[in-house]
Write an enzyme that holds these catalytic residues in place. Structure first.
Site, PDB file in Angstrom:
ATOM      1  N   CYS A  94       0.838  -1.188   0.000  1.00 39.14           N
ATOM      2  CA  CYS A  94       0.000   0.000   0.000  1.00 39.14           C
ATOM      3  C   CYS A  94       0.878   1.244   0.000  1.00 39.14           C
ATOM      4  O   CYS A  94       0.652   2.179   0.744  1.00 39.14           O
ATOM      5  CB  CYS A  94      -0.996   0.007   1.151  1.00 39.14           C
ATOM      6  SG  CYS A  94      -0.345  -0.596   2.682  1.00 39.14           S
ATOM      7  N   GLY A  95       1.897   1.227  -0.813  1.00 41.32           N
ATOM      8  CA  GLY A  95       2.734   2.398  -0.985  1.00 41.32           C
ATOM      9  C   GLY A  95       3.454   2.778   0.293  1.00 41.32           C
ATOM     10  O   GLY A  95       3.912   1.930   1.031  1.00 41.32           O
TER      11      GLY A  95
END
Lengths: 297, 133
Positions: A91-92
């Site tokens: 998720c980055g």
């Protein structure tokens, strides 16, 4: 130049990666909608709770013998940091930014000679912090956001915190979480919850409001209300932080997966181009071979 | 009948359950029920498990079951913050009775229990069952 078979294999693998990332993006998008909704629905409660507490404390904070959750334990030696992250990655920078902030704070506090304890909500936070501070992590809780955030579960966690505080395991408690701004941006937020920060002087200029506050009737007594309100406020703040963090997680994952899908698409274009060029080159060289073979006869 | 109405908000951590105006609201306070009309003195009170009655034209128009929380009253507004709240019509009576039985069983299994003093869970479940009736 890579041969045709290798290229074909790479193209298939990039294609299936793209399929996975775009599916994850879709899932994150639908979860985001739900999480965002939950976060918005949870806001009125937290806001009103804060207002109520603000009114109460502004008329009370001078009084001695206020509950410890409000006035603090009188010391400032041991800090508890609650780092709220996700259980999963991909998720980055979502988990990374929390871990970085937590690390910075821990090192800061340790440099000031304070003792630091860490409570991780979410597996990724533990994974990240375990490397640098394996001894300081007192507990890790996972799966809190698995099926949406449930208030009962959170209030158990908050109850546990209050017990630890009363057992004097720590003096100050701070939570670090990602506040949801929009699907593509999250704010790392640091919030002190124990002792409860009393609203500062800037609210005092509203004198008429203040005099009204002092007139509140309390039923039962002020102390009893505070005794009940403060632990509940803690659960609410924690609940809100988790809701925000949950929404942020899905937002971050959605944009990370969107990027990944786009990158896979670009890569696929490049690979297909190379593949076709190579194929043409092979055909050309085969033709030349045949023609020159025929001429030789 | 009151000319001005009081604003009522019932909020749980999950959502804003009720927001509207009423002539009078009766709240089950920790120290006994109290009615709120417009112009009430500012007050903070705990809320026990029970039903909030919302009056319109001297008749009860809505009833909400609430459990554990606080009420804040100002002269024109009444805000109730509770852990759980549901419209009385939505209570599943069978589930409420099951909860009461479970709570009673848990209470009698508890060796520290003092007779004649119901556990909070039993009190809440009892209130829920009687609200369903």
């Amino acid at each position: 130049m890579a041969n045709l078979k290798d290229l074909r294999i790479r193209i298939t693998s990039v294609k299936s990666t793209r399929k996975i990332t775009s599916a994850m993006k879709m899932v994150a998008a639908s979860k985001l909608k739900r999480a965002q909704n939950a976060a918005e629905q949870g806001r009125p409660y937290a806001e009103r709770m804060e207002r109520m507490l603000g009114e109460l404390t502004s008329s009370l904070s001078t009084m001695d013998g206020a509950p410890k959750l409000l006035s603090g334990s009188g010391a400032d030696d041991t800090h508890l940091i609650v780092a709220i992250t996700a259980d999963r990655g991909l998720c980055g920078g979502f988990n990374g930014s929390i871990i970085r902030e937590a690390k910075r704070r821990v090192l800061d506090l340790q440099a000031q000679g304070k003792k630091v304890k860490i409570l991780c909500l979410g597996r990724k936070g533990r994974d990240g912090l375990n490397r640098d501070f394996p001894k300081d992590i007192i507990d890790t809780l996972e799966g809190l956001t698995k099926t949406g955030v449930e208030y009962e579960m959170v209030s158990d966690v908050a109850g546990n915190l209050v017990e630890r505080f009363e057992a004097e395991e720590f003096d100050v408690c701070t939570i670090i979480y990602n506040r949801f701004v929009s699907a593509i941006s999250q704010d790392v937020t640091i919030q002190q919850v124990i002792p409860f920060p009393v609203p500062e002087a800037d609210e005092k200029d509203d004198a008429s409001d203040k005099s009204q506050n002092a007139m509140y009737l309390m039923e039962p007594s002020e102390e009893e209300i505070l005794d009940e309100l403060l632990p509940r406020n803690l659960s609410v703040q924690l609940f809100r932080a988790l809701l925000e963090s949950n929404a942020s997680e899905h937002g971050a994952r959605m944009s990370a997966m969107d990027n990944a899908t786009r990158n896979a698409g670009d890569m696929l274009d490049d690979l297909t181009m190379t593949y076709n060029r190579t194929r043409q080159a092979v055909i050309t060289s085969e033709l030349i071979e045949i023609i020159s073979g025929a001429e030789a006869l | 009948m009151a000319e001005e109405k009081i604003e009522l908000e019932i909020v749980t951590p999950a959502k804003l359950l009720f927001s509207g105006v009423a002539d009078m609201v009766v709240v089950p306070g920790g120290e006994g029920d109290f009615g709120v009309l417009t112009g009430h003195a500012p007050m903070l009170s705990t809320v026990r498990a029970g039903t909030i009655d919302i009056y319109e034209d001297d008749k009860i128009t809505a009833q909400v079951f609430v459990e554990g929380g606080f009420a804040e009253v100002t002269d024109e507004r009444c805000t109730v913050l509770v852990e759980t709240a549901m419209m009385v019509a939505d209570i599943d009576k069978a589930a409420a009775e099951k909860r009461l039985n479970d709570a009673k069983a848990a209470q009698s299994a508890d060796s520290d229990h003092v007779d004649g003093l119901d556990s909070p869970e039993v009190t809440a479940a009892e209130a829920m069952v009687s609200a369903a009736d």
